[in-house]
Design a protein around this motif. Sequence first.
Motif, PDB file in Angstrom:
ATOM      1  N   MET A   1       0.846  -1.170   0.000  1.00  0.00           N
ATOM      2  CA  MET A   1       0.000   0.000   0.000  1.00  0.00           C
ATOM      3  C   MET A   1       0.895   1.239   0.000  1.00  0.00           C
ATOM      4  O   MET A   1       1.811   1.337   0.790  1.00  0.00           O
ATOM      5  CB  MET A   1      -0.890  -0.029   1.243  1.00  0.00           C
ATOM      6  CG  MET A   1      -1.968   1.010   1.224  1.00  0.00           C
ATOM      7  SD  MET A   1      -3.062   0.910   2.639  1.00  0.00           S
ATOM      8  CE  MET A   1      -4.117  -0.434   2.157  1.00  0.00           C
ATOM      9  N   ARG A   2       0.631   2.158  -0.932  1.00  0.00           N
ATOM     10  CA  ARG A   2       1.465   3.353  -1.054  1.00  0.00           C
ATOM     11  C   ARG A   2       0.665   4.426  -1.771  1.00  0.00           C
ATOM     12  O   ARG A   2      -0.096   4.141  -2.683  1.00  0.00           O
ATOM     13  CB  ARG A   2       2.709   3.014  -1.865  1.00  0.00           C
ATOM     14  CG  ARG A   2       3.460   4.181  -2.447  1.00  0.00           C
ATOM     15  CD  ARG A   2       4.634   3.764  -3.302  1.00  0.00           C
ATOM     16  NE  ARG A   2       5.585   2.929  -2.596  1.00  0.00           N
ATOM     17  CZ  ARG A   2       6.532   3.394  -1.756  1.00  0.00           C
ATOM     18  NH1 ARG A   2       6.610   4.673  -1.514  1.00  0.00           N
ATOM     19  NH2 ARG A   2       7.360   2.565  -1.172  1.00  0.00           N
ATOM     20  N   LEU A   3       0.866   5.667  -1.353  1.00  0.00           N
ATOM     21  CA  LEU A   3       0.424   6.788  -2.164  1.00  0.00           C
ATOM     22  C   LEU A   3       1.664   7.279  -2.885  1.00  0.00           C
ATOM     23  O   LEU A   3       2.654   7.650  -2.246  1.00  0.00           O
ATOM     24  CB  LEU A   3      -0.161   7.918  -1.303  1.00  0.00           C
ATOM     25  CG  LEU A   3      -1.506   7.653  -0.643  1.00  0.00           C
ATOM     26  CD1 LEU A   3      -2.013   8.918   0.032  1.00  0.00           C
ATOM     27  CD2 LEU A   3      -2.538   7.136  -1.625  1.00  0.00           C
ATOM     28  N   TRP A   4       1.636   7.257  -4.202  1.00  0.00           N
ATOM     29  CA  TRP A   4       2.767   7.739  -4.965  1.00  0.00           C
ATOM     30  C   TRP A   4       2.926   9.228  -4.745  1.00  0.00           C
ATOM     31  O   TRP A   4       1.952   9.926  -4.438  1.00  0.00           O
ATOM     32  CB  TRP A   4       2.577   7.453  -6.452  1.00  0.00           C
ATOM     33  CG  TRP A   4       2.566   6.000  -6.781  1.00  0.00           C
ATOM     34  CD1 TRP A   4       1.484   5.248  -7.127  1.00  0.00           C
ATOM     35  CD2 TRP A   4       3.684   5.104  -6.765  1.00  0.00           C
ATOM     36  NE1 TRP A   4       1.858   3.948  -7.334  1.00  0.00           N
ATOM     37  CE2 TRP A   4       3.210   3.835  -7.123  1.00  0.00           C
ATOM     38  CE3 TRP A   4       5.040   5.252  -6.490  1.00  0.00           C
ATOM     39  CZ2 TRP A   4       4.034   2.723  -7.212  1.00  0.00           C
ATOM     40  CZ3 TRP A   4       5.869   4.148  -6.577  1.00  0.00           C
ATOM     41  CH2 TRP A   4       5.360   2.893  -6.934  1.00  0.00           C
ATOM     42  N   HIS A   5       4.127   9.710  -4.897  1.00  0.00           N
ATOM     43  CA  HIS A   5       4.374  11.145  -4.796  1.00  0.00           C
ATOM     44  C   HIS A   5       3.445  11.849  -5.778  1.00  0.00           C
ATOM     45  O   HIS A   5       3.303  11.437  -6.933  1.00  0.00           O
ATOM     46  CB  HIS A   5       5.844  11.446  -5.125  1.00  0.00           C
ATOM     47  CG  HIS A   5       6.253  12.841  -4.836  1.00  0.00           C
ATOM     48  ND1 HIS A   5       5.860  13.896  -5.632  1.00  0.00           N
ATOM     49  CD2 HIS A   5       7.015  13.363  -3.850  1.00  0.00           C
ATOM     50  CE1 HIS A   5       6.370  15.010  -5.151  1.00  0.00           C
ATOM     51  NE2 HIS A   5       7.076  14.714  -4.061  1.00  0.00           N
ATOM     52  N   LEU A 110       9.997  11.582  -3.132  1.00  0.00           N
ATOM     53  CA  LEU A 110       9.993  11.467  -4.580  1.00  0.00           C
ATOM     54  C   LEU A 110      11.060  10.471  -5.035  1.00  0.00           C
ATOM     55  O   LEU A 110      10.794   9.569  -5.837  1.00  0.00           O
ATOM     56  CB  LEU A 110      10.236  12.833  -5.217  1.00  0.00           C
ATOM     57  CG  LEU A 110      10.397  12.865  -6.720  1.00  0.00           C
ATOM     58  CD1 LEU A 110       9.142  12.380  -7.427  1.00  0.00           C
ATOM     59  CD2 LEU A 110      10.756  14.269  -7.174  1.00  0.00           C
ATOM     60  N   GLU A 111      12.253  10.594  -4.497  1.00  0.00           N
ATOM     61  CA  GLU A 111      13.341   9.668  -4.842  1.00  0.00           C
ATOM     62  C   GLU A 111      13.012   8.244  -4.406  1.00  0.00           C
ATOM     63  O   GLU A 111      13.297   7.286  -5.122  1.00  0.00           O
ATOM     64  CB  GLU A 111      14.662  10.132  -4.227  1.00  0.00           C
ATOM     65  CG  GLU A 111      15.242  11.345  -4.904  1.00  0.00           C
ATOM     66  CD  GLU A 111      15.461  11.141  -6.403  1.00  0.00           C
ATOM     67  OE1 GLU A 111      15.883  10.039  -6.826  1.00  0.00           O
ATOM     68  OE2 GLU A 111      15.205  12.088  -7.162  1.00  0.00           O
ATOM     69  N   GLU A 115      12.726   5.127  -6.954  1.00  0.00           N
ATOM     70  CA  GLU A 115      13.500   3.902  -6.735  1.00  0.00           C
ATOM     71  C   GLU A 115      12.578   2.683  -6.673  1.00  0.00           C
ATOM     72  O   GLU A 115      12.890   1.627  -7.221  1.00  0.00           O
ATOM     73  CB  GLU A 115      14.341   4.017  -5.461  1.00  0.00           C
ATOM     74  CG  GLU A 115      15.166   2.785  -5.147  1.00  0.00           C
ATOM     75  CD  GLU A 115      16.118   2.377  -6.268  1.00  0.00           C
ATOM     76  OE1 GLU A 115      16.382   1.162  -6.402  1.00  0.00           O
ATOM     77  OE2 GLU A 115      16.602   3.247  -7.028  1.00  0.00           O
ATOM     78  N   ASN A 116      11.444   2.825  -6.022  1.00  0.00           N
ATOM     79  CA  ASN A 116      10.469   1.739  -5.947  1.00  0.00           C
ATOM     80  C   ASN A 116      10.015   1.348  -7.352  1.00  0.00           C
ATOM     81  O   ASN A 116       9.910   0.158  -7.674  1.00  0.00           O
ATOM     82  CB  ASN A 116       9.274   2.178  -5.079  1.00  0.00           C
ATOM     83  CG  ASN A 116       8.260   1.088  -4.889  1.00  0.00           C
ATOM     84  OD1 ASN A 116       7.535   0.742  -5.812  1.00  0.00           O
ATOM     85  ND2 ASN A 116       8.196   0.554  -3.689  1.00  0.00           N
ATOM     86  N   GLN A 119      12.733  -0.567  -9.199  1.00  0.00           N
ATOM     87  CA  GLN A 119      12.789  -1.963  -8.757  1.00  0.00           C
ATOM     88  C   GLN A 119      11.719  -2.807  -9.438  1.00  0.00           C
ATOM     89  O   GLN A 119      11.846  -4.018  -9.527  1.00  0.00           O
ATOM     90  CB  GLN A 119      12.662  -2.048  -7.239  1.00  0.00           C
ATOM     91  CG  GLN A 119      13.873  -1.513  -6.516  1.00  0.00           C
ATOM     92  CD  GLN A 119      13.670  -1.417  -5.006  1.00  0.00           C
ATOM     93  OE1 GLN A 119      12.638  -1.816  -4.478  1.00  0.00           O
ATOM     94  NE2 GLN A 119      14.662  -0.881  -4.323  1.00  0.00           N
ATOM     95  N   LYS A 120      10.677  -2.162  -9.923  1.00  0.00           N
ATOM     96  CA  LYS A 120       9.621  -2.855 -10.658  1.00  0.00           C
ATOM     97  C   LYS A 120       9.912  -2.848 -12.160  1.00  0.00           C
ATOM     98  O   LYS A 120       9.079  -3.261 -12.956  1.00  0.00           O
ATOM     99  CB  LYS A 120       8.273  -2.176 -10.395  1.00  0.00           C
ATOM    100  CG  LYS A 120       7.805  -2.205  -8.960  1.00  0.00           C
ATOM    101  CD  LYS A 120       6.519  -1.392  -8.811  1.00  0.00           C
ATOM    102  CE  LYS A 120       6.052  -1.225  -7.394  1.00  0.00           C
ATOM    103  NZ  LYS A 120       6.049  -2.360  -6.537  1.00  0.00           N
ATOM    104  N   GLY A 121      11.074  -2.312 -12.540  1.00  0.00           N
ATOM    105  CA  GLY A 121      11.449  -2.254 -13.942  1.00  0.00           C
ATOM    106  C   GLY A 121      10.873  -1.054 -14.681  1.00  0.00           C
ATOM    107  O   GLY A 121      10.830  -1.042 -15.908  1.00  0.00           O
ATOM    108  N   ILE A 122      10.436  -0.045 -13.939  1.00  0.00           N
ATOM    109  CA  ILE A 122       9.826   1.144 -14.539  1.00  0.00           C
ATOM    110  C   ILE A 122      10.763   2.329 -14.344  1.00  0.00           C
ATOM    111  O   ILE A 122      11.028   2.744 -13.216  1.00  0.00           O
ATOM    112  CB  ILE A 122       8.456   1.447 -13.886  1.00  0.00           C
ATOM    113  CG1 ILE A 122       7.518   0.253 -14.059  1.00  0.00           C
ATOM    114  CG2 ILE A 122       7.862   2.728 -14.450  1.00  0.00           C
ATOM    115  CD1 ILE A 122       6.288   0.297 -13.188  1.00  0.00           C
TER     116      ILE A 122
END
Length: 135
Positions: A1-5, A110-111, A115-116, A119-122
């Motif tokens: 669970m995450r809210l993206w920047h 943001l960084e 980075e997350n 790690q997912k290839g994006i």
Amino acid sequence: MRLWHQDLLPFLPRAQLLGQHRECCALRGKGWGKKHSTVDYVFAYNVEKLVSFHRLVLKEMERRGYNPDQKWYGPEYRGKNIGPWAGLALRKLDIPTSAHIYTEHNRAYLEECLENLRQKGIELKVPFKEDSCPP
């Protein structure tokens, strides 16, 4: 669970944008107040901030041609399986997209988000200005 920047919303791939919508729906619904290390900061604020953030997600979805349920624009709406916010004086907020809704959405976060995604290839090519988000 995450809210993206918040600044990443226009650049997120389809899966991450739609996932962000699901996360916002879950947090507004029965997930409100349930501890999770990456989103605990959300619960320190009035729910209006989450509603405003979700509106940014909804607007980005519409910009891309998706048709999210318009009920989510209502600040009191929490989904089909739970009633509206009770006892809260919610007002319709439209925080300008240039304003950062959560102070936690700073350069370091943001960084962390970039980075997350890596790690997912994006690998996002995001044209950021140095002063686009708080330090």
